[in-house]
Design a protein around this motif. Structure first.
Motif, PDB file in Angstrom:
ATOM      1  N   ASN A 194       1.019   4.109  -2.960  1.00  0.00           N
ATOM      2  CA  ASN A 194       0.759   5.513  -2.640  1.00  0.00           C
ATOM      3  C   ASN A 194       1.910   6.404  -3.114  1.00  0.00           C
ATOM      4  O   ASN A 194       1.690   7.497  -3.642  1.00  0.00           O
ATOM      5  CB  ASN A 194       0.547   5.687  -1.139  1.00  0.00           C
ATOM      6  CG  ASN A 194      -0.802   5.157  -0.681  1.00  0.00           C
ATOM      7  OD1 ASN A 194      -1.733   4.996  -1.476  1.00  0.00           O
ATOM      8  ND2 ASN A 194      -0.927   4.871   0.611  1.00  0.00           N
ATOM      9  N   ARG A 236       0.836  -1.202   0.000  1.00  0.00           N
ATOM     10  CA  ARG A 236       0.000   0.000   0.000  1.00  0.00           C
ATOM     11  C   ARG A 236       0.872   1.252   0.000  1.00  0.00           C
ATOM     12  O   ARG A 236       0.612   2.215  -0.736  1.00  0.00           O
ATOM     13  CB  ARG A 236      -0.938  -0.007   1.208  1.00  0.00           C
ATOM     14  CG  ARG A 236      -1.870   1.199   1.271  1.00  0.00           C
ATOM     15  CD  ARG A 236      -2.755   1.109   2.509  1.00  0.00           C
ATOM     16  NE  ARG A 236      -3.700   0.025   2.396  1.00  0.00           N
ATOM     17  CZ  ARG A 236      -4.931   0.150   1.907  1.00  0.00           C
ATOM     18  NH1 ARG A 236      -5.349   1.337   1.462  1.00  0.00           N
ATOM     19  NH2 ARG A 236      -5.738  -0.875   1.845  1.00  0.00           N
ATOM     20  N   THR A 237       1.916   1.246   0.807  1.00  0.00           N
ATOM     21  CA  THR A 237       2.821   2.392   0.852  1.00  0.00           C
ATOM     22  C   THR A 237       3.505   2.601  -0.488  1.00  0.00           C
ATOM     23  O   THR A 237       3.639   3.726  -0.972  1.00  0.00           O
ATOM     24  CB  THR A 237       3.875   2.200   1.956  1.00  0.00           C
ATOM     25  OG1 THR A 237       3.224   2.035   3.215  1.00  0.00           O
ATOM     26  CG2 THR A 237       4.812   3.400   2.036  1.00  0.00           C
ATOM     27  N   ARG A 290       1.900   6.690  -6.886  1.00  0.00           N
ATOM     28  CA  ARG A 290       0.816   7.552  -7.353  1.00  0.00           C
ATOM     29  C   ARG A 290       1.248   9.018  -7.416  1.00  0.00           C
ATOM     30  O   ARG A 290       0.794   9.779  -8.280  1.00  0.00           O
ATOM     31  CB  ARG A 290      -0.396   7.384  -6.436  1.00  0.00           C
ATOM     32  CG  ARG A 290      -1.661   8.040  -6.938  1.00  0.00           C
ATOM     33  CD  ARG A 290      -2.827   7.769  -6.013  1.00  0.00           C
ATOM     34  NE  ARG A 290      -3.286   6.392  -6.110  1.00  0.00           N
ATOM     35  CZ  ARG A 290      -3.162   5.480  -5.146  1.00  0.00           C
ATOM     36  NH1 ARG A 290      -2.536   5.787  -4.012  1.00  0.00           N
ATOM     37  NH2 ARG A 290      -3.616   4.252  -5.316  1.00  0.00           N
TER      38      ARG A 290
END
Length: 362
Positions: A322, A318-319, A325
């Motif tokens: 992110n 997830r990190t 992105r």
């Protein structure tokens, strides 16, 4: 700007592959050996150099065909109708000569760096910290090249002078001082520029890394390990003083071709080579992300990540997503299944790859 309308013709196991409707996140899913990494390799050839596998061009042409391959793509600026078409290819009668065109006009591979900044991370690179100094220099030079397209010319001129000096040292019992001095002047001039460009990218990537939190990825600390002080005069003096030793070894033992990239775990001072496998992968990911942010400024940036989500826990995945992105780069990822990419599934363009065939599934 986004890379879109990508085509592969007779490239490895891809006879005729087209990828349209790309997004910031682009995911290629399929079994091992399906041809996912081949797509990433094709994209990596839209930059100067030998691509992410460093393979010979003749090896890339599809089996059973006439030989030669072609890769094309369009750079599209937002919603504008204008686009820039870039491509690289080889021909059957000259399989080891790479040709390049931009908007139909022939140009050089080095010029591709003016249009795109491309970086990549592959499983093979996870040995970087325990590999040779030469492997780390190549990694460092690729980082420089993505930001400074002219770096390739500087490196080529230095390597040419180095080869000529080595030839004199190996073949001539008493090489003429005038020839050595001329070659050493060339090596010093290009070598000093080479060292400065490497040091600059290390500093710039280090500044980006300093902005990242330590968790959940370990943060690397980078340093340039060089044998001689910076500067053309210092390098020329070192080469001249080292002639007796170099003649005995029949090769040049001093210069940026012997330098190294030093990586330690920030805050601990532990060499990256001594870190765990997980720490080493985290360090590489952090370096690649920081470099992608840097490279994407001023030019379209591509980041090619082969099997990067494998062996990352959900928090680190997830990190990672992110940070990708907000990197400013268009990202291409591969995986054997979609599940590890659920966090970006709704916003990604997804293709299934099987036997060199590609099908859009999302």
């Amino acid at each position: 700007m986004a890379l879109d309308r990508i085509s592969l013709s007779r490239f490895r196991n891809h006879e005729a592959t087209a990828l349209d409707g790309t997004r910031q996140f682009n995911l290629l899913v399929g079994e091992n050996g399906a041809g996912k990494t081949n797509v990433l390799e094709a994209l990596s050839l839209l930059s100067p150099g030998r691509g992410l596998r460093s393979a010979r061009l003749a090896e890339m042409a599809g089996n059973g065909g006439p030989g030669g391959f072609a890769i094309g793509a369009s750079l599209i600026a937002g919603d504008a109708e204008d686009l820039i078409r870039i491509g690289t290819y080889t021909e059957p009668d000259r399989p080891n000569r790479r040709l390049v065109k931009v908007n139909g006009a022939s140009t050089t591979a080095a010029s591709l760096g003016e249009w795109l900044a491309i970086g990549w991370l592959t499983p093979a690179m996870e040995r970087l910290f325990t590999d040779s100094a030469g492997a780390r220099r190549r990694f460092l030079d690729r980082m420089v090249l993505a930001v400074e397209p002219g770096h390739a010319s500087v490196a080529a001129r230095y390597e040419h002078a180095l080869r000529e000096r080595n030839r004199l040292l190996a073949e001539e019992a008493r090489p003429e001082a005038e020839w050595l001095e001329a070659l050493e002047a060339q090596m010093a001039r290009q070598g000093a520029a080479l060292m400065q460009q490497r040091a600059s990218i290390i500093s710039a990537v280090g500044a980006e890394l300093a902005l990242l939190p330590d968790e959940p990825f370990a943060r690397p600390s980078l340093a340039y390990d060089t044998q001689v002080p910076f500067g053309e005069e210092a390098l020329r003096d070192a080469l001249r003083v080292g002639r007796p030793r170099d003649r005995a070894a029949a090769r040049s033992l001093t210069g940026p071709h012997r330098d190294d990239l030093l990586v330690t775990i920030a805050g601990r001072g532990v060499p990256a080579a001594m870190g765990s496998t997980g720490e080493q992968k985290a360090l590489l990911i952090a370096m690649s992300l920081a470099h992608a942010v840097l490279a994407a400024r001023g030019r379209p940036g591509l980041l090619l990540l082969d099997e990067v989500a494998a062996h990352l826990d959900p928090l680190r995945r997830r990190t990672l997503f992110n940070r990708l992105r907000t990197s400013g780069a268009q990202v291409w990822l591969t995986g054997t299944e979609i599940a590890p990419f659920e966090h970006i599934r709704a916003e990604a363009a997804i293709w299934r790859v099987e036997g060199g065939r590609v099908e859009r599934i999302s």
